[in-house]
Design a protein around this motif. Sequence first.
Motif, PDB file in Angstrom:
ATOM      1  N   GLY A 153       0.772  -1.239   0.013  1.00  8.71           N
ATOM      2  CA  GLY A 153      -0.054   0.081  -0.011  1.00  8.71           C
ATOM      3  C   GLY A 153       0.836   1.409  -0.073  1.00  8.71           C
ATOM      4  N   GLY A 154       0.237   2.435  -0.152  1.00 11.87           N
ATOM      5  CA  GLY A 154       0.770   3.777  -0.139  1.00 11.87           C
ATOM      6  C   GLY A 154       0.073   4.861  -0.661  1.00 11.87           C
ATOM      7  N   SER A 155       0.717   5.698  -0.953  1.00 12.50           N
ATOM      8  CA  SER A 155       0.157   7.102  -1.554  1.00 12.50           C
ATOM      9  C   SER A 155       0.421   7.373  -2.975  1.00 12.50           C
ATOM     10  CB  SER A 155       0.495   8.330  -0.710  1.00 12.50           C
ATOM     11  OG  SER A 155      -0.031   8.217   0.648  1.00 12.50           O
ATOM     12  N   VAL A 156      -0.482   7.553  -3.678  1.00 10.80           N
ATOM     13  CA  VAL A 156      -0.133   7.737  -5.178  1.00 10.80           C
ATOM     14  C   VAL A 156      -1.274   8.884  -5.636  1.00 10.80           C
ATOM     15  CG1 VAL A 156      -1.878   5.971  -5.897  1.00 10.80           C
ATOM     16  CG2 VAL A 156       0.191   6.656  -7.499  1.00 10.80           C
ATOM     17  N   GLN A 157      -0.725   9.636  -6.634  1.00 11.32           N
ATOM     18  CA  GLN A 157      -1.505  10.681  -7.458  1.00 11.32           C
ATOM     19  C   GLN A 157      -2.459   9.774  -8.298  1.00 11.32           C
ATOM     20  OE1 GLN A 157       0.995  13.601  -9.282  1.00 11.32           O
ATOM     21  NE2 GLN A 157       0.709  14.776  -7.255  1.00 11.32           N
ATOM     22  N   SER A 158      -3.723  10.643  -8.436  1.00 14.09           N
ATOM     23  CA  SER A 158      -4.693  10.002  -9.617  1.00 14.09           C
ATOM     24  C   SER A 158      -4.053   9.701 -10.927  1.00 14.09           C
ATOM     25  CB  SER A 158      -5.859  11.258  -9.636  1.00 14.09           C
ATOM     26  OG  SER A 158      -6.770  10.564 -10.241  1.00 14.09           O
ATOM     27  N   GLY A 159      -4.624   8.420 -11.198  1.00 14.36           N
ATOM     28  CA  GLY A 159      -4.078   8.062 -12.731  1.00 14.36           C
ATOM     29  C   GLY A 159      -2.932   7.154 -12.353  1.00 14.36           C
ATOM     30  N   GLY A 160      -2.342   7.187 -11.017  1.00 15.64           N
ATOM     31  CA  GLY A 160      -0.991   6.211 -10.923  1.00 15.64           C
ATOM     32  C   GLY A 160      -1.419   4.693 -10.499  1.00 15.64           C
ATOM     33  N   SER A 161      -0.373   3.926 -10.285  1.00 18.97           N
ATOM     34  CA  SER A 161      -0.509   2.423 -10.086  1.00 18.97           C
ATOM     35  C   SER A 161      -0.050   2.057  -8.825  1.00 18.97           C
ATOM     36  CB  SER A 161      -0.038   1.805 -11.128  1.00 18.97           C
ATOM     37  OG  SER A 161      -0.518   1.924 -12.532  1.00 18.97           O
ATOM     38  N   LEU A 162      -0.406   1.132  -8.112  1.00 12.83           N
ATOM     39  CA  LEU A 162       0.094   0.530  -7.054  1.00 12.83           C
ATOM     40  C   LEU A 162      -0.140  -1.250  -7.198  1.00 12.83           C
ATOM     41  CD1 LEU A 162      -0.948   2.481  -4.043  1.00 12.83           C
ATOM     42  CD2 LEU A 162       1.267   2.193  -4.724  1.00 12.83           C
ATOM     43  N   ARG A 163       0.790  -1.898  -6.535  1.00  7.10           N
ATOM     44  CA  ARG A 163       0.615  -3.361  -6.683  1.00  7.10           C
ATOM     45  C   ARG A 163       0.718  -3.783  -5.193  1.00  7.10           C
ATOM     46  NH1 ARG A 163       4.738  -8.332  -7.989  1.00  7.10           N
ATOM     47  NH2 ARG A 163       3.139  -9.465  -8.921  1.00  7.10           N
ATOM     48  N   LEU A 164      -0.508  -4.524  -4.708  1.00  7.17           N
ATOM     49  CA  LEU A 164      -0.562  -5.063  -3.356  1.00  7.17           C
ATOM     50  C   LEU A 164      -0.197  -6.511  -3.488  1.00  7.17           C
ATOM     51  CD1 LEU A 164      -3.786  -3.551  -2.086  1.00  7.17           C
ATOM     52  CD2 LEU A 164      -1.621  -2.512  -2.116  1.00  7.17           C
ATOM     53  N   TYR A 199     -10.596 -15.961   6.766  1.00 10.25           N
ATOM     54  CA  TYR A 199      -9.286 -15.604   7.140  1.00 10.25           C
ATOM     55  C   TYR A 199      -8.973 -14.351   6.463  1.00 10.25           C
ATOM     56  CZ  TYR A 199      -9.093 -20.448   8.037  1.00 10.25           C
ATOM     57  OH  TYR A 199      -9.467 -21.738   8.423  1.00 10.25           O
ATOM     58  N   TRP A 200      -8.434 -13.352   7.353  1.00  9.67           N
ATOM     59  CA  TRP A 200      -8.289 -11.790   7.003  1.00  9.67           C
ATOM     60  C   TRP A 200      -6.982 -11.315   7.279  1.00  9.67           C
ATOM     61  CZ3 TRP A 200     -12.092  -9.292   4.286  1.00  9.67           C
ATOM     62  CH2 TRP A 200     -13.283  -9.871   4.196  1.00  9.67           C
ATOM     63  N   GLY A 201      -6.333 -10.513   6.477  1.00  8.55           N
ATOM     64  CA  GLY A 201      -4.908  -9.960   6.871  1.00  8.55           C
ATOM     65  C   GLY A 201      -5.352  -8.573   7.773  1.00  8.55           C
ATOM     66  N   GLN A 202      -4.009  -7.711   8.036  1.00  8.36           N
ATOM     67  CA  GLN A 202      -4.085  -6.803   8.746  1.00  8.36           C
ATOM     68  C   GLN A 202      -4.648  -5.542   8.108  1.00  8.36           C
ATOM     69  OE1 GLN A 202      -1.416  -7.998   7.973  1.00  8.36           O
ATOM     70  NE2 GLN A 202      -0.193  -6.177   7.200  1.00  8.36           N
ATOM     71  N   GLY A 203      -4.456  -5.750   6.726  1.00 11.27           N
ATOM     72  CA  GLY A 203      -4.861  -4.627   5.744  1.00 11.27           C
ATOM     73  C   GLY A 203      -3.653  -3.907   5.695  1.00 11.27           C
ATOM     74  N   THR A 204      -3.909  -2.785   4.361  1.00  8.74           N
ATOM     75  CA  THR A 204      -2.736  -2.001   3.900  1.00  8.74           C
ATOM     76  C   THR A 204      -3.401  -0.742   3.312  1.00  8.74           C
ATOM     77  OG1 THR A 204      -0.580  -1.834   2.757  1.00  8.74           O
ATOM     78  CG2 THR A 204      -2.430  -3.174   1.545  1.00  8.74           C
ATOM     79  N   GLN A 205      -3.124   0.390   3.908  1.00  6.95           N
ATOM     80  CA  GLN A 205      -3.583   1.396   3.433  1.00  6.95           C
ATOM     81  C   GLN A 205      -3.407   1.932   1.965  1.00  6.95           C
ATOM     82  OE1 GLN A 205      -6.050   3.323   4.975  1.00  6.95           O
ATOM     83  NE2 GLN A 205      -6.330   4.760   3.279  1.00  6.95           N
ATOM     84  N   VAL A 206      -4.363   2.293   1.190  1.00  8.24           N
ATOM     85  CA  VAL A 206      -4.114   2.855  -0.221  1.00  8.24           C
ATOM     86  C   VAL A 206      -4.978   4.348  -0.159  1.00  8.24           C
ATOM     87  CG1 VAL A 206      -4.517   2.776  -2.579  1.00  8.24           C
ATOM     88  CG2 VAL A 206      -3.989   0.593  -1.422  1.00  8.24           C
ATOM     89  N   THR A 207      -3.954   5.148  -0.475  1.00 10.81           N
ATOM     90  CA  THR A 207      -4.358   6.718  -0.560  1.00 10.81           C
ATOM     91  C   THR A 207      -4.424   7.242  -1.926  1.00 10.81           C
ATOM     92  OG1 THR A 207      -4.007   6.816   1.664  1.00 10.81           O
ATOM     93  CG2 THR A 207      -4.566   8.894   0.553  1.00 10.81           C
ATOM     94  N   VAL A 208      -5.185   7.599  -2.667  1.00 12.67           N
ATOM     95  CA  VAL A 208      -5.107   8.354  -3.884  1.00 12.67           C
ATOM     96  C   VAL A 208      -5.517   9.786  -3.866  1.00 12.67           C
ATOM     97  CG1 VAL A 208      -5.496   8.133  -6.389  1.00 12.67           C
ATOM     98  CG2 VAL A 208      -5.669   5.976  -4.831  1.00 12.67           C
ATOM     99  N   SER A 209      -4.901  10.620  -4.300  1.00  9.97           N
ATOM    100  CA  SER A 209      -4.978  12.171  -4.190  1.00  9.97           C
ATOM    101  C   SER A 209      -5.381  12.554  -5.444  1.00  9.97           C
ATOM    102  CB  SER A 209      -3.642  12.910  -3.638  1.00  9.97           C
ATOM    103  OG  SER A 209      -2.625  12.507  -4.264  1.00  9.97           O
ATOM    104  N   SER A 210      -6.041  13.622  -5.540  1.00 14.19           N
ATOM    105  CA  SER A 210      -6.332  14.189  -7.011  1.00 14.19           C
ATOM    106  C   SER A 210      -5.277  15.206  -7.423  1.00 14.19           C
ATOM    107  CB  SER A 210      -7.740  14.746  -6.742  1.00 14.19           C
ATOM    108  OG  SER A 210      -7.864  15.738  -6.102  1.00 14.19           O
TER     109      SER A 210
END
Length: 119
Positions: free
Chosen positions: A9-20, A108-119
């Motif tokens: 997870g992480g922070s990215v701008q709109s239009g960007g990509s992330l891989r979990l 079964y569940w993981g602890q979660g990872t935050q994804v933040t997308v800014s405009s």
Amino acid sequence: QVQLVESGGGSVQSGGSLRLSCGASGGTFSRICMGWFRQAPGKEREGVAHSGNDGSTAYAASVKGRFTISRDNAKNSVYLQMNNLKPEDTAMYYCAARFCSVGFGYAYWGQGTQVTVSS
């Protein structure tokens, strides 16, 4: 008992990509169905993508064409490639697992990872 650990997870701008990524332990991965869920503040948790142990996949309408779920049975891992991210994708993302033979409902569940997308 299956243990799940997410990362990516992480922070990215709109239009960007992330891989979990989500690593699983404690079960025979080839017998496990995997899913990604997300929950934004003040909203209900929603299913994002699902991966069966037969290669099948399913996606929420809101992410279809932008997100791709994949799995690597040799690495006991499932991935969520997220492209063309939008601010409305901002949420805590959770990896989930169930034994495919058991039926519906992720146990079964993981602890979660935050994804933040800014405009």
